[in-house]
Write a protein that holds these residues in place. Sequence first.
Motif, PDB file in Angstrom:
ATOM      1  N   GLU A  75       0.830  -1.204   0.000  1.00 23.45           N
ATOM      2  CA  GLU A  75       0.000   0.000   0.000  1.00 23.45           C
ATOM      3  C   GLU A  75       0.866   1.256   0.000  1.00 23.45           C
ATOM      4  O   GLU A  75       0.586   2.215  -0.725  1.00 23.45           O
ATOM      5  CB  GLU A  75      -0.926   0.001   1.217  1.00 23.45           C
ATOM      6  CG  GLU A  75      -2.037  -1.023   1.137  1.00 23.45           C
ATOM      7  CD  GLU A  75      -2.853  -1.105   2.417  1.00 23.45           C
ATOM      8  OE1 GLU A  75      -2.619  -0.301   3.342  1.00 23.45           O
ATOM      9  OE2 GLU A  75      -3.727  -1.986   2.490  1.00 23.45           O
ATOM     10  N   GLN A  78       2.396   1.684  -3.395  1.00 24.27           N
ATOM     11  CA  GLN A  78       1.385   2.129  -4.351  1.00 24.27           C
ATOM     12  C   GLN A  78       1.090   3.620  -4.166  1.00 24.27           C
ATOM     13  O   GLN A  78       0.929   4.353  -5.137  1.00 24.27           O
ATOM     14  CB  GLN A  78       0.095   1.307  -4.188  1.00 24.27           C
ATOM     15  CG  GLN A  78      -0.943   1.606  -5.246  1.00 24.27           C
ATOM     16  CD  GLN A  78      -0.462   1.256  -6.643  1.00 24.27           C
ATOM     17  OE1 GLN A  78       0.223   0.270  -6.844  1.00 24.27           O
ATOM     18  NE2 GLN A  78      -0.805   2.084  -7.607  1.00 24.27           N
ATOM     19  N   GLU A  79       1.049   4.077  -2.916  1.00 26.49           N
ATOM     20  CA  GLU A  79       0.818   5.497  -2.641  1.00 26.49           C
ATOM     21  C   GLU A  79       1.965   6.338  -3.198  1.00 26.49           C
ATOM     22  O   GLU A  79       1.743   7.415  -3.763  1.00 26.49           O
ATOM     23  CB  GLU A  79       0.667   5.735  -1.140  1.00 26.49           C
ATOM     24  CG  GLU A  79      -0.635   5.225  -0.577  1.00 26.49           C
ATOM     25  CD  GLU A  79      -0.708   5.350   0.941  1.00 26.49           C
ATOM     26  OE1 GLU A  79       0.234   5.901   1.560  1.00 26.49           O
ATOM     27  OE2 GLU A  79      -1.707   4.882   1.504  1.00 26.49           O
ATOM     28  N   LYS A  80       3.196   5.856  -3.060  1.00 25.33           N
ATOM     29  CA  LYS A  80       4.351   6.582  -3.601  1.00 25.33           C
ATOM     30  C   LYS A  80       4.256   6.678  -5.115  1.00 25.33           C
ATOM     31  O   LYS A  80       4.499   7.724  -5.707  1.00 25.33           O
ATOM     32  CB  LYS A  80       5.657   5.890  -3.201  1.00 25.33           C
ATOM     33  CG  LYS A  80       6.027   6.061  -1.754  1.00 25.33           C
ATOM     34  CD  LYS A  80       7.328   5.342  -1.445  1.00 25.33           C
ATOM     35  CE  LYS A  80       7.689   5.465   0.018  1.00 25.33           C
ATOM     36  NZ  LYS A  80       8.925   4.729   0.346  1.00 25.33           N
ATOM     37  N   ILE A  81       3.891   5.578  -5.739  1.00 23.13           N
ATOM     38  CA  ILE A  81       3.770   5.560  -7.200  1.00 23.13           C
ATOM     39  C   ILE A  81       2.658   6.509  -7.635  1.00 23.13           C
ATOM     40  O   ILE A  81       2.821   7.285  -8.583  1.00 23.13           O
ATOM     41  CB  ILE A  81       3.505   4.123  -7.704  1.00 23.13           C
ATOM     42  CG1 ILE A  81       4.744   3.256  -7.484  1.00 23.13           C
ATOM     43  CG2 ILE A  81       3.099   4.131  -9.175  1.00 23.13           C
ATOM     44  CD1 ILE A  81       4.524   1.781  -7.739  1.00 23.13           C
ATOM     45  N   ASP A  82       1.541   6.487  -6.925  1.00 22.94           N
ATOM     46  CA  ASP A  82       0.423   7.360  -7.263  1.00 22.94           C
ATOM     47  C   ASP A  82       0.806   8.829  -7.107  1.00 22.94           C
ATOM     48  O   ASP A  82       0.458   9.672  -7.943  1.00 22.94           O
ATOM     49  CB  ASP A  82      -0.797   7.041  -6.395  1.00 22.94           C
ATOM     50  CG  ASP A  82      -1.425   5.703  -6.752  1.00 22.94           C
ATOM     51  OD1 ASP A  82      -1.143   5.180  -7.855  1.00 22.94           O
ATOM     52  OD2 ASP A  82      -2.196   5.172  -5.912  1.00 22.94           O
ATOM     53  N   SER A  83       1.525   9.139  -6.030  1.00 26.15           N
ATOM     54  CA  SER A  83       1.909  10.537  -5.806  1.00 26.15           C
ATOM     55  C   SER A  83       2.918  10.998  -6.856  1.00 26.15           C
ATOM     56  O   SER A  83       2.880  12.138  -7.312  1.00 26.15           O
ATOM     57  CB  SER A  83       2.463  10.730  -4.396  1.00 26.15           C
ATOM     58  OG  SER A  83       3.681  10.050  -4.242  1.00 26.15           O
ATOM     59  N   GLU A  84       3.820  10.114  -7.271  1.00 24.58           N
ATOM     60  CA  GLU A  84       4.780  10.463  -8.313  1.00 24.58           C
ATOM     61  C   GLU A  84       4.069  10.670  -9.648  1.00 24.58           C
ATOM     62  O   GLU A  84       4.411  11.572 -10.414  1.00 24.58           O
ATOM     63  CB  GLU A  84       5.849   9.376  -8.441  1.00 24.58           C
ATOM     64  CG  GLU A  84       6.826   9.338  -7.283  1.00 24.58           C
ATOM     65  CD  GLU A  84       7.808   8.177  -7.383  1.00 24.58           C
ATOM     66  OE1 GLU A  84       7.777   7.427  -8.384  1.00 24.58           O
ATOM     67  OE2 GLU A  84       8.609   8.022  -6.448  1.00 24.58           O
ATOM     68  N   ASN A  85       3.094   9.839  -9.935  1.00 26.34           N
ATOM     69  CA  ASN A  85       2.347   9.968 -11.185  1.00 26.34           C
ATOM     70  C   ASN A  85       1.508  11.242 -11.200  1.00 26.34           C
ATOM     71  O   ASN A  85       1.343  11.870 -12.242  1.00 26.34           O
ATOM     72  CB  ASN A  85       1.452   8.748 -11.414  1.00 26.34           C
ATOM     73  CG  ASN A  85       2.250   7.514 -11.805  1.00 26.34           C
ATOM     74  OD1 ASN A  85       3.375   7.628 -12.285  1.00 26.34           O
ATOM     75  ND2 ASN A  85       1.677   6.348 -11.592  1.00 26.34           N
ATOM     76  N   SER A  86       0.991  11.625 -10.067  1.00 29.28           N
ATOM     77  CA  SER A  86       0.167  12.835 -10.020  1.00 29.28           C
ATOM     78  C   SER A  86       1.020  14.095 -10.150  1.00 29.28           C
ATOM     79  O   SER A  86       0.557  15.122 -10.615  1.00 29.28           O
ATOM     80  CB  SER A  86      -0.651  12.870  -8.732  1.00 29.28           C
ATOM     81  OG  SER A  86       0.203  12.986  -7.621  1.00 29.28           O
ATOM     82  N   LYS A  87       2.289  14.035  -9.759  1.00 24.25           N
ATOM     83  CA  LYS A  87       3.193  15.177  -9.885  1.00 24.25           C
ATOM     84  C   LYS A  87       3.581  15.412 -11.336  1.00 24.25           C
ATOM     85  O   LYS A  87       3.864  16.520 -11.733  1.00 24.25           O
ATOM     86  CB  LYS A  87       4.455  14.957  -9.048  1.00 24.25           C
ATOM     87  CG  LYS A  87       4.214  15.043  -7.559  1.00 24.25           C
ATOM     88  CD  LYS A  87       5.500  14.804  -6.807  1.00 24.25           C
ATOM     89  CE  LYS A  87       5.261  14.817  -5.306  1.00 24.25           C
ATOM     90  NZ  LYS A  87       6.487  14.540  -4.555  1.00 24.25           N
TER      91      LYS A  87
END
Length: 88
Positions: A75, A78-87
């Motif tokens: 989890e 996944q949060e790190k990946i999501d935050s990187e993708n949103s940046k």
Amino acid sequence: MNIFGVGLPEVTVILILALLIFGPKKLPELGKQLGKTLKSLKKASNEFQNEIDQVMNEQDKDESPISIESNQTNEINQEKIDSENSKK
């Protein structure tokens, strides 16, 4: 009466043959010995089953924390990946 696929006539024949082979004096002794043997086999079987159950329970207890930690790690990743993708 059907024991292990053997009916009453077959059991009667087996008992008569046992009586003829071993004689009336030896037959009760053989019955006692057979009973003791079956009892010890059942006891050994129960002990073996209890050991298997105990090991399985220990494995379940050991696996639970690992799977929880693994899920938490997944989890977080996944949060790190999501935050990187949103940046981006």
